[in-house]
Design an enzyme around this catalytic site. Structure first.
Site, short mmCIF file in Angstrom:
data_model
loop_
_atom_site.label_atom_id
_atom_site.label_comp_id
_atom_site.label_asym_id
_atom_site.label_seq_id
_atom_site.Cartn_x
_atom_site.Cartn_y
_atom_site.Cartn_z
N CYS A 1 43.77 43.83 34.22
CA CYS A 1 43.35 42.47 33.86
C CYS A 1 43.91 42.09 32.49
O CYS A 1 43.95 42.91 31.57
CB CYS A 1 41.83 42.37 33.80
SG CYS A 1 41.05 42.30 35.40
N HIS A 2 44.31 40.84 32.37
CA HIS A 2 44.80 40.33 31.09
C HIS A 2 43.61 40.03 30.18
O HIS A 2 42.59 39.52 30.65
CB HIS A 2 45.57 39.02 31.30
CG HIS A 2 46.86 39.21 32.03
ND1 HIS A 2 46.92 39.28 33.40
CD2 HIS A 2 48.13 39.36 31.57
CE1 HIS A 2 48.19 39.44 33.75
NE2 HIS A 2 48.94 39.50 32.67
N ASP B 1 18.96 49.16 35.97
CA ASP B 1 18.62 50.13 34.93
C ASP B 1 17.21 49.88 34.39
O ASP B 1 16.44 50.82 34.18
CB ASP B 1 19.63 50.06 33.80
CG ASP B 1 19.27 50.99 32.66
OD1 ASP B 1 19.17 52.22 32.92
OD2 ASP B 1 19.08 50.52 31.53
#
Length: 148
Positions: A76-77, A126
């Protein structure tokens, strides 16, 4: 058949060159869901989860994750995001998370929107894992993308 954009002529991983593309306003929206037990939903609604305000913390985690997408997903950029919204909402059978990401750039912001949703859902998991052993994250999807 089209070539995969992240694979070069030798079949190796390749970060796509987007240098020739014009700067455009790019927006993406994604969503996902975490199924929870009714008792867990009640604890979230009444702010009784010991780790804190589940929805707010999940939203912040999603925003943080969107900003770190290029560090988490190898090809990814890095993008200069101009806006990230993450909304976690209690529904009948769990929590729905929706995200919106926006930038002015040469490549899309879909991965940022999807990363935001994933991290928000994982944060809910979580925070609730001590009280709910049957949680299930599902239906994570890109809902919308555009470039103007």
């Amino acid at each position: 058949m089209n070539q995969l954009s992240h694979i070069n002529s030798e079949g190796k991983a390749n970060m796509v060159d987007v240098g020739h593309k014009p700067q455009q306003v790019r927006t993406a929206k994604a969503s996902g869901f975490i199924q929870l037990q009714p008792a867990t939903i009640g604890l979230i609604k009444n702010s009784l989860i010991k780790k804190g305000d589940v929805l707010t913390i999940a939203e912040i985690a999603g925003i943080q994750a969107a900003k770190e997408t290029s560090r988490l997903i190898p090809l990814c950029h890095p993008l200069q995001l101009t806006k990230v919204e993450v909304k976690a909402e209690v529904k009948e059978h769990g929590v729905e998370v929706k995200s919106m990401t926006k930038c002015i750039g040469q490549t899309g912001v879909e991965m940022e929107a999807l990363t935001a949703v994933n991290m928000a859902l994982l944060t809910i998991y979580d925070m609730c894992k001590a009280v709910d052993k049957t949680m299930c994250i599902n239906n994570i999807k890109l809902d919308f993308k555009e470039k103007i």
